[in-house]
Write a protein that holds these residues in place. Structure first.
Motif, PDB file in Angstrom:
ATOM      1  N   UNK A   1      36.987  39.857 -56.601  1.00 33.19           N
ATOM      2  CA  UNK A   1      38.052  40.825 -56.875  1.00 33.19           C
ATOM      3  C   UNK A   1      39.428  40.205 -56.668  1.00 33.19           C
ATOM      4  N   UNK A   2      39.633  39.572 -55.524  1.00 29.03           N
ATOM      5  CA  UNK A   2      40.944  39.007 -55.201  1.00 29.03           C
ATOM      6  C   UNK A   2      41.338  37.888 -56.155  1.00 29.03           C
ATOM      7  N   UNK A   3      40.359  37.112 -56.604  1.00 32.30           N
ATOM      8  CA  UNK A   3      40.656  35.992 -57.497  1.00 32.30           C
ATOM      9  C   UNK A   3      41.112  36.416 -58.875  1.00 32.30           C
ATOM     10  N   UNK A   4      40.905  37.707 -59.240  1.00 34.01           N
ATOM     11  CA  UNK A   4      41.320  38.204 -60.553  1.00 34.01           C
ATOM     12  C   UNK A   4      42.474  39.197 -60.484  1.00 34.01           C
ATOM     13  N   UNK A   5      43.002  39.431 -59.294  1.00 31.53           N
ATOM     14  CA  UNK A   5      44.138  40.358 -59.134  1.00 31.53           C
ATOM     15  C   UNK A   5      45.342  39.916 -59.958  1.00 31.53           C
ATOM     16  N   UNK A   6      45.505  38.621 -60.152  1.00 28.83           N
ATOM     17  CA  UNK A   6      46.711  38.085 -60.793  1.00 28.83           C
ATOM     18  C   UNK A   6      46.854  38.471 -62.257  1.00 28.83           C
ATOM     19  N   UNK A   7      45.771  38.814 -62.924  1.00 25.94           N
ATOM     20  CA  UNK A   7      45.813  38.964 -64.380  1.00 25.94           C
ATOM     21  C   UNK A   7      46.824  40.010 -64.844  1.00 25.94           C
ATOM     22  N   UNK A   8      46.728  41.233 -64.335  1.00 24.25           N
ATOM     23  CA  UNK A   8      47.652  42.280 -64.770  1.00 24.25           C
ATOM     24  C   UNK A   8      49.110  41.946 -64.500  1.00 24.25           C
ATOM     25  N   UNK A   9      49.474  41.594 -63.249  1.00 24.24           N
ATOM     26  CA  UNK A   9      50.873  41.286 -62.943  1.00 24.24           C
ATOM     27  C   UNK A   9      51.440  40.103 -63.719  1.00 24.24           C
ATOM     28  N   UNK A  10      50.710  38.999 -63.756  1.00 28.25           N
ATOM     29  CA  UNK A  10      51.257  37.781 -64.366  1.00 28.25           C
ATOM     30  C   UNK A  10      51.356  37.923 -65.883  1.00 28.25           C
ATOM     31  N   UNK A  11      50.321  38.434 -66.529  1.00 28.44           N
ATOM     32  CA  UNK A  11      50.366  38.577 -67.984  1.00 28.44           C
ATOM     33  C   UNK A  11      51.447  39.574 -68.383  1.00 28.44           C
ATOM     34  N   UNK A  12      51.604  40.646 -67.601  1.00 30.51           N
ATOM     35  CA  UNK A  12      52.664  41.615 -67.876  1.00 30.51           C
ATOM     36  C   UNK A  12      54.039  40.973 -67.718  1.00 30.51           C
ATOM     37  N   UNK A  13      54.206  40.150 -66.690  1.00 33.99           N
ATOM     38  CA  UNK A  13      55.497  39.495 -66.478  1.00 33.99           C
ATOM     39  C   UNK A  13      55.890  38.643 -67.677  1.00 33.99           C
ATOM     40  N   UNK A  14      54.926  37.960 -68.286  1.00 31.71           N
ATOM     41  CA  UNK A  14      55.243  37.131 -69.447  1.00 31.71           C
ATOM     42  C   UNK A  14      55.786  37.968 -70.606  1.00 31.71           C
ATOM     43  N   UNK A  15      55.331  39.213 -70.737  1.00 26.66           N
ATOM     44  CA  UNK A  15      55.823  40.073 -71.819  1.00 26.66           C
ATOM     45  C   UNK A  15      57.261  40.519 -71.575  1.00 26.66           C
ATOM     46  N   UNK A  16      57.743  40.361 -70.333  1.00 27.96           N
ATOM     47  CA  UNK A  16      59.099  40.795 -69.981  1.00 27.96           C
ATOM     48  C   UNK A  16      60.071  39.636 -69.775  1.00 27.96           C
ATOM     49  N   UNK A  17      59.586  38.425 -69.868  1.00 20.95           N
ATOM     50  CA  UNK A  17      60.463  37.272 -69.677  1.00 20.95           C
ATOM     51  C   UNK A  17      61.081  36.782 -70.977  1.00 20.95           C
ATOM     52  N   UNK A  18      60.571  37.264 -72.125  1.00 19.25           N
ATOM     53  CA  UNK A  18      61.081  36.834 -73.430  1.00 19.25           C
ATOM     54  C   UNK A  18      61.289  38.052 -74.319  1.00 19.25           C
ATOM     55  N   UNK A  19      62.088  37.933 -75.387  1.00 16.91           N
ATOM     56  CA  UNK A  19      62.245  39.036 -76.346  1.00 16.91           C
ATOM     57  C   UNK A  19      60.933  39.341 -77.061  1.00 16.91           C
TER      58      UNK A  19
END
Length: 453
Positions: free
Chosen positions: A359-377
């Protein structure tokens, strides 16, 4: 299902909640096939190794490097096309190609042939993920994207679990070649569902003042490179995720073999509660290992991914650093639980404990992938996601799986069947590196955030 929209290249208006739910469900199904085809090798590695006489290093190269080579190299140009053309069409073609090549794996008679077939799977899957990230960002508003991307990422544990369990069943009832034929054929049947029921949404429909993509490809490339060069947080998140993926993908491939080698005799007793109807005649350790690890992946993976997305949506709107801090804390906590699971002699303890690092090893997916959608136009989202996938998968899949296999081969003379246990244990350091990179990146996210949405 009557509300499912018809396919079209014409941009659609903002979709209803029902339509968005349908689209997300279809994308999850496609992503599930992505990981069934990608991870089925984890359970089939045992009979493949026995029949073709392969080493652990060759299994790691065939599963990891062969897949990652074209998956990473083609991902960026395909994503650039997805930033300008229909993402639905691109994903449909990708699903068709990788499913056909998965079926082709069943024809392999040597390491070289299997390596080439896995290259083909990587070619197809290169167009399957980055366009989906971009589609979801255009179907869901910013405050819901982490959870939507987390739901999409359920395809990872669900697909991996199905691939491992189904692969184990088919290999036990038939053989490993039939397993490749059947799952590849099922993916081919799913392609029309995507093409006929998912409509291309308005690009950047939830964002303000969306600029159009550059008129020519080279200008577009320069614009994306220039934008990402000004975003150190993008590279910190990418390298942090890649470090974690070296271990994450390594576990996906090697834990089934670990359970067979280290707990083979204990596995039948663990499943004494299971009705005979769910087991073929004379089931072996391979099938029990498939059930064992498949259950861990399904339960632990879904819980961890949803938890990460929910925490990012809750705290990320006011503190952008949460998109990196949440994964960093999860990585730190993963290490001790993973070590306990690998070192315990009790299969029952291993099952309970492995749920936690899974569980802990996959926590990053939602936050990190979402962040990429907000770092660029908006018009750069698919390409930026593909650059991340290039870094993450080239390092995570291409290096991680082969490295663990090579370490296991190096320890075999001294440790025998237990070599894989300690090879996997040595990889825990990658979670520590990932945590450090995420913590260092967190303060930068607020400055790098693209506030168009």
């Amino acid at each position: 299902m009557s509300d499912a929209p018809a396919a079209s290249l014409t941009p659609a208006p903002r979709a209803s909640n029902r339509t968005r739910a349908w689209v997300l469900a279809v994308l999850v199904i496609v992503y599930t096939f992505n990981f069934i085809d990608r991870q089925i090798v984890g359970i089939l590695a045992v009979p493949i190794k026995a029949e073709l006489g392969l080493s652990d290093t060759q299994i790691g190269l065939m599963s990891g490097l062969a897949f990652a080579l074209f998956y990473t190299l083609l991902g960026v140009p395909i994503a650039m096309l997805a930033d300008r053309k229909s993402r639905v069409v691109i994903m449909t073609v990708a699903l068709t190609v990788w499913s056909a090549m998965t079926a082709a794996c069943g024809l392999a008679q040597s390491f070289g042939q299997l390596f080439l077939a896995r290259l083909g799977v990587g070619v197809g899957e290169a167009g399957g993920v980055a366009p989906a990230y971009s589609l979801i960002a255009d179907y869901f508003p910013p405050q819901e994207r982490s959870r939507a991307l987390a739901v999409y990422s359920f395809g990872i544990p669900v697909g991996s679990a199905i691939g491992i369990i189904l692969g184990g069943i088919l290999a036990s009832l038939l053989d490993w070649r039939a397993a490749f034929f059947i799952v590849g054929g099922a993916g081919l049947l799913a392609a029309p569902l995507l093409k006929l029921t998912v409509r291309e949404p308005v690009r950047g429909g939830f964002d303000k003042d969306v600029p159009p993509p550059a008129s020519d490809v080279w200008t577009s490339i320069k614009d994306v490179v220039a934008t990402l060069a000004r975003k150190p947080s993008f590279w910190g998140l990418s390298l942090g995720a890649a470090s974690a993926s070296m271990m994450g993908y390594g576990l996906f491939l090697w834990l089934p073999s670990f359970f067979v080698r280290s707990f083979g005799e204990a596995l039948p007793g663990f499943f004494s509660f299971m009705p005979d109807a769910l087991l073929p005649p004379n089931p072996g350790p391979l099938l029990y290992a498939a059930y064992f690890y498949g259950a861990i992946l399904l339960i632990g993976g879904v819980v961890g991914i949803w938890m990460g997305g929910a925490l990012a949506d809750r705290y990320g709107q006011t503190r952008r650093s949460a998109y990196a801090v949440v994964p960093a804390c999860a990585f730190v906590l993963t290490v001790p639980f993973l070590a306990i699971g690998l070192l315990t002699p009790s299969l029952g303890v291993a099952f309970v404990v492995f749920l936690i690092p899974t569980a802990l090893g996959l926590v990053w997916l939602g936050p990190v992938i979402s962040a990429f959608q907000h770092l660029v136009p908006p018009h750069m989202r698919a390409t930026a996601s593909a650059v991340f996938l290039f870094v993450n998968n080239l390092i995570g899949i291409g290096v991680g799986q082969a490295a663990i296999g090579a370490i296991s081969d190096g320890l075999t003379a001294r440790l025998g069947a237990e070599s894989l246990r300690y090879a996997i244990l040595s990889g825990c350091s990658f979670y520590v590196i990932a945590a450090v990179l995420m913590f260092v990146t967190a303060p930068r996210l607020r400055k790098d955030w693209h506030e168009a949405g």
